[in-house]
Design a protein around this motif. Structure first.
Motif, mmCIF file in Angstrom:
data_model
loop_
_atom_site.group_PDB
_atom_site.id
_atom_site.type_symbol
_atom_site.label_atom_id
_atom_site.label_comp_id
_atom_site.label_asym_id
_atom_site.label_seq_id
_atom_site.Cartn_x
_atom_site.Cartn_y
_atom_site.Cartn_z
ATOM 1 N N TRP A 48 0.834 -1.201 0.000
ATOM 2 C CA TRP A 48 0.000 0.000 0.000
ATOM 3 C C TRP A 48 0.872 1.256 0.000
ATOM 4 C CZ3 TRP A 48 -5.281 -0.667 -0.189
ATOM 5 C CH2 TRP A 48 -5.738 -1.950 0.068
ATOM 6 N N ASP A 49 0.518 2.221 -0.828
ATOM 7 C CA ASP A 49 1.256 3.479 -0.946
ATOM 8 C C ASP A 49 0.257 4.616 -0.765
ATOM 9 O OD1 ASP A 49 2.640 5.754 -1.721
ATOM 10 O OD2 ASP A 49 3.708 4.764 -3.356
ATOM 11 N N ILE A 50 0.372 5.346 0.336
ATOM 12 C CA ILE A 50 -0.600 6.398 0.624
ATOM 13 C C ILE A 50 -0.241 7.721 -0.034
ATOM 14 C CG2 ILE A 50 -1.267 5.350 2.809
ATOM 15 C CD1 ILE A 50 0.370 7.557 4.211
ATOM 16 N N ASN A 51 0.923 7.803 -0.699
ATOM 17 C CA ASN A 51 1.368 9.061 -1.287
ATOM 18 C C ASN A 51 1.170 9.148 -2.785
ATOM 19 O OD1 ASN A 51 2.344 10.089 1.203
ATOM 20 N ND2 ASN A 51 4.213 8.888 0.974
ATOM 21 N N SER A 76 -1.347 11.379 -4.819
ATOM 22 C CA SER A 76 -1.172 12.833 -4.848
ATOM 23 C C SER A 76 -0.103 13.263 -5.845
ATOM 24 C CB SER A 76 -0.821 13.359 -3.449
ATOM 25 O OG SER A 76 0.445 12.891 -3.034
ATOM 26 N N HIS A 77 0.521 12.304 -6.546
ATOM 27 C CA HIS A 77 1.474 12.622 -7.608
ATOM 28 C C HIS A 77 0.783 12.726 -8.959
ATOM 29 C CE1 HIS A 77 4.833 10.580 -5.025
ATOM 30 N NE2 HIS A 77 4.422 11.716 -4.533
ATOM 31 N N SER A 78 -0.542 12.710 -8.961
ATOM 32 C CA SER A 78 -1.299 12.792 -10.208
ATOM 33 C C SER A 78 -2.528 13.660 -9.962
ATOM 34 C CB SER A 78 -1.700 11.392 -10.682
ATOM 35 O OG SER A 78 -2.710 10.852 -9.849
ATOM 36 N N ASP A 79 -3.515 13.542 -10.839
ATOM 37 C CA ASP A 79 -4.748 14.306 -10.689
ATOM 38 C C ASP A 79 -5.781 13.568 -9.856
ATOM 39 O OD1 ASP A 79 -5.055 12.343 -12.583
ATOM 40 O OD2 ASP A 79 -5.852 13.649 -14.148
ATOM 41 N N GLU A 80 -5.410 12.461 -9.230
ATOM 42 C CA GLU A 80 -6.358 11.705 -8.411
ATOM 43 C C GLU A 80 -6.678 12.409 -7.107
ATOM 44 O OE1 GLU A 80 -5.940 6.981 -9.179
ATOM 45 O OE2 GLU A 80 -4.264 7.902 -8.126
ATOM 46 N N ALA A 120 -0.711 14.924 1.073
ATOM 47 C CA ALA A 120 0.310 13.918 1.397
ATOM 48 C C ALA A 120 1.239 13.765 0.215
ATOM 49 C CB ALA A 120 -0.347 12.583 1.731
ATOM 50 N N GLY A 121 2.437 13.284 0.485
ATOM 51 C CA GLY A 121 3.335 12.941 -0.605
ATOM 52 C C GLY A 121 4.325 14.031 -0.946
ATOM 53 N N ASN A 122 5.194 13.707 -1.895
ATOM 54 C CA ASN A 122 6.253 14.606 -2.319
ATOM 55 C C ASN A 122 5.752 15.459 -3.470
ATOM 56 O OD1 ASN A 122 8.553 15.877 -3.166
ATOM 57 N ND2 ASN A 122 9.687 14.021 -3.661
ATOM 58 N N GLN A 123 5.302 16.670 -3.177
ATOM 59 C CA GLN A 123 4.737 17.520 -4.214
ATOM 60 C C GLN A 123 5.803 18.149 -5.104
ATOM 61 O OE1 GLN A 123 1.399 17.480 -4.873
ATOM 62 N NE2 GLN A 123 1.613 15.864 -3.326
ATOM 63 N N ALA A 124 7.071 17.983 -4.749
ATOM 64 C CA ALA A 124 8.140 18.478 -5.617
ATOM 65 C C ALA A 124 8.063 17.845 -6.995
ATOM 66 C CB ALA A 124 9.497 18.198 -4.980
ATOM 67 N N GLY A 172 -5.510 12.174 6.277
ATOM 68 C CA GLY A 172 -5.057 13.207 5.349
ATOM 69 C C GLY A 172 -4.607 12.746 3.994
ATOM 70 N N ALA A 173 -4.710 11.456 3.677
ATOM 71 C CA ALA A 173 -4.242 10.958 2.379
ATOM 72 C C ALA A 173 -5.430 10.591 1.494
ATOM 73 C CB ALA A 173 -3.327 9.756 2.569
ATOM 74 N N ASN A 174 -5.159 10.564 0.190
ATOM 75 C CA ASN A 174 -6.107 10.032 -0.799
ATOM 76 C C ASN A 174 -7.424 10.798 -0.869
ATOM 77 O OD1 ASN A 174 -4.379 7.788 -1.518
ATOM 78 N ND2 ASN A 174 -4.953 6.876 0.444
ATOM 79 N N HIS A 175 -7.366 12.125 -0.720
ATOM 80 C CA HIS A 175 -8.578 12.921 -0.862
ATOM 81 C C HIS A 175 -8.828 13.181 -2.350
ATOM 82 C CE1 HIS A 175 -7.994 14.737 3.442
ATOM 83 N NE2 HIS A 175 -8.364 13.468 3.454
#
Length: 564
Positions: free
Chosen positions: A60-63, A66-70, A75-79, A290-293
């Protein structure tokens, strides 16, 4: 029953207990197990292999959403999306794990175990090695190719192999695995690698290698290989009983159903994860949130229950009651303001996301993800979830095949797959049994339809980011934009709404009490996924420890071409 992971230490304890009555001077050194004993004893060898599974299976990857348009960027590395990476940012260098896998393969080759057992163990280790190399190649392109345990006396400073060489090595490992594994395991072995895993993963690997990220010149030979591999997987897996599970919403909870191919199994209390806690609202979780909104963009992507896009003026879409009559996968994936979501077993519980409804850690997008979230869990168990992670399921085999078919001009075959996927989703077949699909699509239109279907079918399963990368779609679909959310606001006072909340009918009264505002969830920066991110930089620490490593073209001092 789930397969319990067996640790070498557990077997050691059993060995010590069994020998408790023997004379002390007759005992072996109980602080270690010799190589001869491990690799010539099926139980010890299986224990080593089980540890390899534990250390190398995807999970499972909770980040990643947030690296896409989902998902929104809580959460995650927004860089990654904001164009702010440096050469040390992406560091997935799996050579410690690969050395352990190589040791297992090399020792099994010398083992006195029965040939069938030895080859089965080797085949399972080879799938893990193929997986670890695939993880690196999809990030960096070619990497050093180490297929046996290295000795200190030899040259350890290997150069990067070409991407093509790495793909060939991955495919060779999977071919060996396919030839030496069964189609199914049973009992406590259920979840081990099978022929189905080898075939399906090979299909995915060759799909990536044929995609624009690796194949900008559109070499049709690569697409032909991908088509053949995925066609074989599609047909042979179906013949062996694999297929689409009847319920899209339940496929995560009805474990080891016919759709599950490549899986990591979990069992509370020993092997658990925190997906449920991270994904649920904080009021129904524990220690995480706070993840996967889901974004408003994601919500708008779902068609109507007829399969027709909401942009079609004849679709019947209502922008106020946006959840009504949508693709059934919408309700299985998205929790919106006022949605019935009976978390923690609370009968009749509704999820409120309007401004002021959530005192602590409110969703910033206005939505929550429902996928793979077990409603029955009390908060205590949300960080101790035992829901299995499905890395690859039969729906992906079908869509990998459909994409390869479309790219090789077999448009009718691709259409047929999209219809199967939509039929299982619960979309109405409609006139001509088209499931809302536009007839007579061009190749480009059909590929776009397949990518949309992947976005919906695999929402929050860690696939969207990788699809955008391999199809090189960030510039087309996301760059220069900001992801959106939906902020519901009460038209009446909180006190007035509290009086009617229990009897509130969301499907007829929403407009009387709420007004929704579209907001930016990317609040500071536009999305700017840079072109050189399709192959990330090798982190400096690896370059500094190996003078023969070349940096990737597109990064400072880069000379290595990942397209070869």
């Amino acid at each position: 029953m789930k397969r319990n992971v067996i640790y070498i230490g557990m077997l050691l304890m059993g060995t010590i207990a069994a020998s408790g009555c023997s004379k002390v001077l007759d005992k072996r050194n109980l602080s270690a197990i010799s190589d001869d004993l491990v690799w010539n004893d099926e139980n010890y060898a299986a224990a080593f292999l089980n540890k390899l599974y534990l250390d190398n299976l995807p999970s499972w990857d909770i980040n990643v959403s947030s690296h896409s348009d989902e998902a929104s960027p809580e959460a995650g590395n927004q860089a990654i999306l904001y164009g702010q990476l440096i050469s040390t940012s992406i560091d997935e260098w799996h050579y410690a794990q690969i050395r352990s896998i190589n040791l297992a393969i090399a020792n099994l080759e010398k083992s006195s175990l029965p040939l069938e057992t030895k080859n089965s163990f080797k085949a399972q280790a080879m799938v893990l090695r193929a997986w670890r190399y695939f993880e690196m190649v999809r990030l960096y392109g070619g990497v050093p190719l180490v297929l046996r345990p290295q000795e200190l006396s030899e040259d350890l400073y290997l150069k990067r192999a070409s991407t093509s060489e790495c793909i060939s090595a991955i495919v060779a490992d999977l071919d060996f695995a396919e030839a030496n594994l069964p189609w199914h395991w049973s009992g406590l072995d259920e979840g081990r690698f099978t022929k189905a895993v080898a075939q399906a993963l090979k299909g995915r690997v060759l799909l990536y290698f044929a995609s624009p990220q690796f194949n900008p010149n559109e070499d049709q030979g690569r697409w032909a290989e991908s088509y053949q591999a995925n066609k074989q997987a599609k047909e042979e897996l179906a013949a062996e009983g694999y297929g689409l599970y009847e319920s899209y919403a339940d496929l995560w909870f009805d474990e080891m159903n016919r759709e599950v191919i490549f899986v990591k199994r979990f069992q509370e209390p020993s092997v658990v994860h925190s997906w449920d806690a991270s994904t649920r609202p904080l009021s129904e979780a524990q220690n995480f949130s706070g993840a996967n909104h889901p974004t408003w963009d994601m919500v708008l992507a779902y068609p109507m229950a007829t399969g027709v896009s909401i942009d079609d003026p004849n679709s019947g879409y209502d922008p106020i009651y946006y959840w009504k009559n949508r693709d059934p996968r919408f309700a299985a994936t998205i929790a919106h303001n006022g949605a019935l979501w009976e978390l923690s077993g609370k009968s009749g519980r509704k999820q409120w996301t309007y401004e002021g409804a959530e005192a602590n850690a409110p969703t910033l997008s206005g939505f929550y993800c429902r996928k793979a979230v077990n409603e029955s869990y009390e908060p205590f168990f949300t960080e101790r979830s035992s829901t299995d992670w499905i890395e690859l399921r039969y729906a992906e085999v079908l869509l990998n095949f459909a994409e390869s078919a479309a790219e090789t001009g077999r448009l009718d075959e691709a259409y047929d797959v999209l219809k199967q996927i939509r039929h299982r989703a619960g979309i109405a077949p409609g006139n001509g049994q088209a499931y809302g699909l536009k007839p007579g699509m061009s190749k480009a239109e059909l590929i776009a339809a397949i990518m949309l279907e992947r976005k919906l079918e695999f929402a929050f399963e860690g696939k969207r980011y990788w699809d955008l990368r391999r199809r090189k779609l960030f510039d087309q679909e996301l760059n220069g934009k900001r992801r959106k959310g939906l902020l519901p606001k009460l038209k009446v006072s909180s006190a007035q709404f509290d009086q009617v909340k229990d009897q509130f009918d969301i499907d007829t009264q929403y407009h009387l009490y709420f007004e929704d505002e579209v907001i930016n969830v990317d609040r500071v920066f536009d999305i700017n996924f840079r072109d050189n991110y399709y192959f990330y930089a090798i982190p400096n620490r690896h370059l500094e420890s190996n003078s023969n490593l070349e940096q990737t073209i597109g990064w400072d001092g880069g000379t290595f071409d990942p397209l070869k």
